[in-house]
Structures are given as structure tokens and as C-alpha cells.
Design a protein around this motif. Structure first.
Motif, PDB file in Angstrom:
ATOM      1  N   GLN A 177      39.490  30.173  54.742  1.00  0.00           N
ATOM      2  CA  GLN A 177      39.767  29.252  53.641  1.00  0.00           C
ATOM      3  C   GLN A 177      40.183  29.998  52.374  1.00  0.00           C
ATOM      4  N   THR A 178      40.284  31.326  52.481  1.00  0.00           N
ATOM      5  CA  THR A 178      40.617  32.160  51.319  1.00  0.00           C
ATOM      6  C   THR A 178      42.060  32.632  51.408  1.00  0.00           C
ATOM      7  N   GLU A 179      42.862  32.250  50.419  1.00  0.00           N
ATOM      8  CA  GLU A 179      44.244  32.712  50.377  1.00  0.00           C
ATOM      9  C   GLU A 179      44.303  34.120  49.820  1.00  0.00           C
ATOM     10  N   PHE A 180      45.406  34.811  50.094  1.00  0.00           N
ATOM     11  CA  PHE A 180      45.517  36.216  49.713  1.00  0.00           C
ATOM     12  C   PHE A 180      45.190  36.505  48.245  1.00  0.00           C
ATOM     13  N   PRO A 181      45.779  35.775  47.264  1.00  0.00           N
ATOM     14  CA  PRO A 181      45.468  36.113  45.867  1.00  0.00           C
ATOM     15  C   PRO A 181      43.969  36.060  45.563  1.00  0.00           C
ATOM     16  N   ALA A 182      43.285  35.049  46.101  1.00  0.00           N
ATOM     17  CA  ALA A 182      41.840  34.926  45.858  1.00  0.00           C
ATOM     18  C   ALA A 182      41.069  36.042  46.537  1.00  0.00           C
ATOM     19  N   SER A 183      41.567  36.542  47.668  1.00  0.00           N
ATOM     20  CA  SER A 183      40.873  37.642  48.341  1.00  0.00           C
ATOM     21  C   SER A 183      40.852  38.885  47.460  1.00  0.00           C
ATOM     22  N   VAL A 184      41.871  39.028  46.627  1.00  0.00           N
ATOM     23  CA  VAL A 184      41.931  40.170  45.709  1.00  0.00           C
ATOM     24  C   VAL A 184      41.062  39.916  44.478  1.00  0.00           C
ATOM     25  N   THR A 185      41.277  38.788  43.830  1.00  0.00           N
ATOM     26  CA  THR A 185      40.572  38.547  42.569  1.00  0.00           C
ATOM     27  C   THR A 185      39.064  38.483  42.759  1.00  0.00           C
ATOM     28  N   GLN A 186      38.590  37.975  43.909  1.00  0.00           N
ATOM     29  CA  GLN A 186      37.148  37.887  44.095  1.00  0.00           C
ATOM     30  C   GLN A 186      36.518  39.260  44.368  1.00  0.00           C
ATOM     31  N   THR A 187      37.355  40.259  44.634  1.00  0.00           N
ATOM     32  CA  THR A 187      36.859  41.623  44.813  1.00  0.00           C
ATOM     33  C   THR A 187      36.685  42.329  43.474  1.00  0.00           C
ATOM     34  N   PHE A 188      37.392  41.864  42.460  1.00  0.00           N
ATOM     35  CA  PHE A 188      37.367  42.559  41.178  1.00  0.00           C
ATOM     36  C   PHE A 188      36.888  41.695  40.016  1.00  0.00           C
ATOM     37  N   THR A 189      36.175  40.630  40.326  1.00  0.00           N
ATOM     38  CA  THR A 189      35.495  39.845  39.307  1.00  0.00           C
ATOM     39  C   THR A 189      34.012  39.790  39.657  1.00  0.00           C
ATOM     40  N   GLY A 190      33.194  39.628  38.636  1.00  0.00           N
ATOM     41  CA  GLY A 190      31.755  39.598  38.882  1.00  0.00           C
ATOM     42  C   GLY A 190      31.081  40.929  38.646  1.00  0.00           C
ATOM     43  N   GLY A 191      31.780  41.841  37.945  1.00  0.00           N
ATOM     44  CA  GLY A 191      31.173  43.129  37.634  1.00  0.00           C
ATOM     45  C   GLY A 191      30.831  43.915  38.881  1.00  0.00           C
ATOM     46  N   ASP A 192      29.576  44.403  38.944  1.00  0.00           N
ATOM     47  CA  ASP A 192      29.176  45.185  40.118  1.00  0.00           C
ATOM     48  C   ASP A 192      28.575  44.302  41.205  1.00  0.00           C
ATOM     49  N   GLN A 193      28.698  42.977  41.042  1.00  0.00           N
ATOM     50  CA  GLN A 193      28.237  42.041  42.068  1.00  0.00           C
ATOM     51  C   GLN A 193      29.354  41.051  42.423  1.00  0.00           C
ATOM     52  N   PRO A 194      30.499  41.567  42.855  1.00  0.00           N
ATOM     53  CA  PRO A 194      31.595  40.672  43.255  1.00  0.00           C
ATOM     54  C   PRO A 194      31.293  40.068  44.615  1.00  0.00           C
ATOM     55  N   LYS A 195      32.178  39.217  45.083  1.00  0.00           N
ATOM     56  CA  LYS A 195      31.984  38.618  46.408  1.00  0.00           C
ATOM     57  C   LYS A 195      32.214  39.634  47.520  1.00  0.00           C
ATOM     58  N   ALA A 196      32.947  40.716  47.226  1.00  0.00           N
ATOM     59  CA  ALA A 196      33.181  41.765  48.215  1.00  0.00           C
ATOM     60  C   ALA A 196      33.503  43.068  47.503  1.00  0.00           C
ATOM     61  N   GLY A 197      33.295  44.169  48.223  1.00  0.00           N
ATOM     62  CA  GLY A 197      33.531  45.481  47.627  1.00  0.00           C
ATOM     63  C   GLY A 197      34.905  46.044  47.898  1.00  0.00           C
ATOM     64  N   MET A 198      35.566  45.575  48.977  1.00  0.00           N
ATOM     65  CA  MET A 198      36.877  46.101  49.364  1.00  0.00           C
ATOM     66  C   MET A 198      37.803  44.967  49.781  1.00  0.00           C
ATOM     67  N   VAL A 199      39.102  45.218  49.640  1.00  0.00           N
ATOM     68  CA  VAL A 199      40.098  44.278  50.143  1.00  0.00           C
ATOM     69  C   VAL A 199      41.274  45.094  50.664  1.00  0.00           C
ATOM     70  N   TYR A 200      41.710  44.767  51.869  1.00  0.00           N
ATOM     71  CA  TYR A 200      42.876  45.441  52.437  1.00  0.00           C
ATOM     72  C   TYR A 200      44.149  44.677  52.087  1.00  0.00           C
TER      73      TYR A 200
END
Length: 458
Positions: A281-304
Motif C-alpha cells: 500500500q506504499t507508493e515509491f515516494p512515501a517509501s523514501v520520505t518515511q525513511t527520513f522523517t521521524g528523526g531517529d525513529q522513522p518507519k524504516a532505517g533503509m530504502v532501496y
């Protein structure tokens, strides 16, 4: 069997891949906190104001250019079109297209109103446009610019039947993994060079309380890119070429091995933000932004994904080179993979103005303008590295040019659109289903082979 549009290298691809990956590994991690600025650090002249190509006067002429680009990518390309307008007097209108663009163009052709030029993201789409009689060969001036500014490999993937139809204006390095620096530092994770080290880094990030990976599974093309990097590194360039041309079947043991490897990540629901359901349910742009928002507690640590991730990072407060860093896709087999993609300008309405635009896009003038705006790589070897706005992009561009013809083009982009480039069908759908159920390797292979066989007309 369909003849492959893959660049056939002469036994040097694996060595070149190792060199390019090594250069990236050394350079991409060395970028500091000043990498987000627009300063030309090498002291070069402003190439965007220099004219290296002669264009005709086109006062009163109008052109339409279609592409699927949105957001910053569209905005930056419009700046290039504005320069063309300034130099020629022509009026250029950007036409937003939908994926798959070949279907969009089909509706325009059927309605008697095709755009003059279309930016096609797949060699397979170029071949289809030629086979349907839509695409027109490039004229002498555009071909001359290509021969002066592009390696033979980048020229060849724009050819069909020996004739030049495409100008690969935009390239992509699709062998990169981006990571949240704070997450890695807090976890004590280090940049991996091998697949096993990537799995170790993922577990380390997971143990620190952050989900390791963000996957934009709603866009099936991101999943094909994952597969291609694993397959190229694990199976090797020759097998990659054969699978790209459907000279071997998707039921081949090499495909099973690659899917089994992918399942080491995709099969661990706790390793993917939102699990498989969330990823789909996650489109590509959101897969990136959710990796780099939220400081040191984002939704994920890496994105390919490729170098173009920078555009989406720019939508967050993260800075490339400090908050967001990148490493080459790790080696799964002997060497790290080097997979490229790109978008080619193809003429649909042959005219003096359309040929002039293709010529301009083949010149370093056009590419330099967009290079300065960021989030873009050009396969044009005449573009000065100083045009790129930060060290990360400079090094990526230099590595791309240094590779010459020794790279592999995105496999799904070489396939017929029905198999490699249509949402909800073919490879995109099969890999989305595999993400949902990574245990069904045999079923996934059978579905891939059935769809490929139908699309290639075997």
C-alpha cells in the motif's frame, strides 16, 4: 525468442562492475554535511549558459512533449524546455502522461493528437512504438550529437533495426541503498558490502527498535529492481542477458535462487515497514520520505532505489550526505551489481521543431541545465561533473560515465510492456504477489514464465 536490447559487453562487465561499485563505495560514504548546496566546488564555468549546439529559429512553431514525470522531476525538465524555447522561439507544452506511457500514447494516436515527442522509459516501449509505426527515426543532427556525446552502448539501446530512434536523455543508477544516518549510528550498524553483511545490518537495526527496510511495493517496478540487482550479482551478466531476452525461462534454477535470496528479506514481515500488506500500500515516494522523517525513529532505517531517491529526500528535512547516506547494492554473488535505467526522447511527429528538440536533448547543454537542479544523472559524457550540485551526485555521474558500455540495463524495461511495465500485470504483479507470499517460489516462477511467454510471443 525476442532479440534482446541488452548491451552485450565483451567479457568485461563483471570487472567493470567491481570497479564502479568500488568507486561508489569509496566516494558515496565520504560525503560531508555541505553536500546539499548548489555551489560549483570545482570552479568550472557555468556550462548551462554556453551553447555547444546550433539550433534553428522556430518562431511560431509549437511542440508537445509527453512524460510520466511529476513533482520536482517535471519542474526541472520544464526548465530545460524553457531554455529550448528561449534559444529557438518555439513554444513547448509539457503533457503529463500516465503509466504505462505506451497505452497513453496509443489513446493519443487513436484520437489523432499524439505529442510531438515522448520520453519513453523502456527500450521495449521504443520497439513497440516503432513496430506500431508511431516513432520516427532521428535526423542527422541529432545522430551527430549522440555520436559525439554518448558511448556506443547508450546509443545502441535507442536503436531498433539498426536505426536510431531514441535519445537517452536521463539515466539512473539503480544499484543503491539509502539509509538514515541516525538510525545506523544509534544501532551501531555499518555499511555492508555483501548480502550477508546486509542481513547482519538489518538485524542490528531491528534489534535497536527500528524496522530495517521501507519498500514501495504499491509500485511494482521497485520490486523488479530488487530482483534484477540480486539476479545480476548472483547469476552473472550472461544469465542476466539471457533472461532479459527470454532465451532462458523464468522457471530456470537461477531464478529460483534469486527469489530464495530475496525471501531472506521479503519473507521477514518485521523487516519491512508495515509488513507485506503495508508495503503493498506504499507508493515509491512515501517509501523514501518515511525513511527520513521521524528523526531517529522513522518507519524504516533503509530504502532501496536509484539515485533519483534524492528528489524525494529533498521533500523532507533530511540532508543528503549527512542525515541521508547511501551505499552500493551489496554483492550477492561474486561482484556487486551495476544496473542502469533511463528515459529516452522519441519523436512521434516528424518536423523540424521535433528534430531540433531531440538534437538539443542529445547535447550537453540540455543535460547540464537539469544536472544543476539535482536529482538527475545524464549518460552524456560531455556534461562537466561540476554541473552536479553535490559530491554524491558528482561521484554517481562519474561512475556512470566511467562504466562506459560495461553495465546492464534494467531488465523489466527491456521486456514487452505487457510483461515488464504494466501495473497489475506481468512481472510487476507476480512480484507483488511474491512479496505477499514469499514461500511460493515455484508458483511465482510458473506465473512469471506464463506471462513472459505470452508477452514475448513464444
Amino acid at each position: 525468442m525476442r532479440t534482446s536490447n541488452t548491451i552485450r559487453t565483451r567479457g568485461t562487465a563483471r570487472a567493470a562492475a567491481a570497479i564502479v561499485a568500488g568507486a561508489l563505495a569509496l566516494s558515496l560514504t565520504a560525503c560531508g554535511g555541505d553536500d546539499d548546496g548548489d555551489e560549483d566546488k570545482s570552479g568550472g564555468t557555468d556550462k548551462a549558459t554556453e551553447s555547444t549546439v546550433t539550433l534553428p529559429k522556430l518562431d511560431g512553431e509549437s511542440l508537445q512533449v509527453a512524460a510520466v514525470w511529476t513533482g520536482a522531476e517535471q519542474k526541472n525538465f520544464k526548465a530545460v524546455l524553457a531554455e529550448f524555447e528561449k534559444r529557438t522561439g518555439a513554444k513547448v507544452t509539457f503533457v503529463p502522461a500516465q503509466d504505462p506511457i505506451i497505452n497513453f500514447l496509443g489513446s493519443k494516436v487513436a484520437g489523432g493528437a499524439p505529442p510531438d515527442v515522448a520520453m519513453l522509459p523502456q527500450p521495449g516501449a521504443i520497439k513497440q512504438a516503432v513496430d506500431k509505426g508511431w516513432a520516427k527515426p532521428l535526423g542527422a543532427e541529432a545522430v551527430k550529437e549522440l555520436s559525439e556525446n554518448y558511448s556506443q552502448g547508450w546509443q545502441d539501446i535507442g536503436k531498433v533495426g539498426g536505426k536510431q530512434y531514441g535519445v537517452y536523455y536521463k539515466a539512473a543508477n539503480k544499484s543503491l541503498i539509502w539509509y538514515n544516518t541516525q538510525v545506523f549510528e544509534n544501532a551501531g550498524a555499518s555499511e555492508p558490502k555483501t548480502w550477508d553483511e546486509l542481513l547482519t545490518a538489518a538485524q542490528t537495526v531491528y534489534d535497536s527498535g527500528v524496522t530495517p527496510f521501507s519498500v514501495g511495493g504499491a509500485d511494482g517496478w521497485t520490486l523488479t529492481d530488487w530482483f534484477e540487482n540480486v539476479y545480476l550479482s548472483q547469476a552473472g551478466p550472461e544469465k542476466y542477458d539471457q533472461l532479459a531476452a527470454h532465451e532462458i525461462k523464468w522457471t530456470d534454477p537461477s531464478v529460483k535462487e534469486a527469489l530464495t535470496t530475496l525471501a531472506q528479506i521479503w519473507g521477514k514481515k518485521d523487516y519491512i515497514a508495515g509488513g507485506a500488506k503495508g508495503a503493498l500500500q506504499t507508493e515509491f515516494p512515501a517509501s523514501v520520505t518515511q525513511t527520513f522523517t521521524g528523526g531517529d525513529q522513522p518507519k524504516a532505517g533503509m530504502v532501496y532505489e536509484g539515485d533519483f531517491v534524492q528528489v524525494n529526500i529533498g521533500e523532507t528535512k533530511a540532508k543528503v550526505g549527512t542525515d541521508a547516506k547511501v551505499f552500493p547494492f551489496p554483492a550477492v554473488g561474486g561482484d556487486a551489481p551495476v544496473v542502469s535505467g533511463g528515459d529516452a526522447a522519441v519523436i512521434l511527429k516528424d518536423s523540424k521543431a521535433a528534430q531540433a528538440l531531440a538534437t538539443f536533448l542529445a547535447s550537453p547543454d540540455a543535460a547540464t541545465i537539469q544536472a544543476k537542479l539535482g536529482g538527475y544523472l545524464s549518460p552524456n559524457k560531455s556534461v562537466d561533473a561540476s554541473a552536479y550540485p553535490n559530491d554524491v551526485q558528482r561521484k554517481m555521474a562519474q561512475a556512470l560515465i566511467a562504466a562506459g558500455d560495461d553495465f546492464r540495463f534494467d531488465m523489466s524495461d527491456q521486456a514487452p510492456q505487457a510483461f515488464g511495465g504494466t501495473p497489475g500485470k506481468g512481472e510487476w504483479k507476480a512480484l507483488q504477489d511474491f512479496l505477499k507470499n514469499p514461500k511460493d517460489i515455484a508458483g511465482t516462477q510458473a506465473k512469471l514464465e506464463a506471462d513472459a511467454s505470452a508477452a514475448y510471443g513464444d
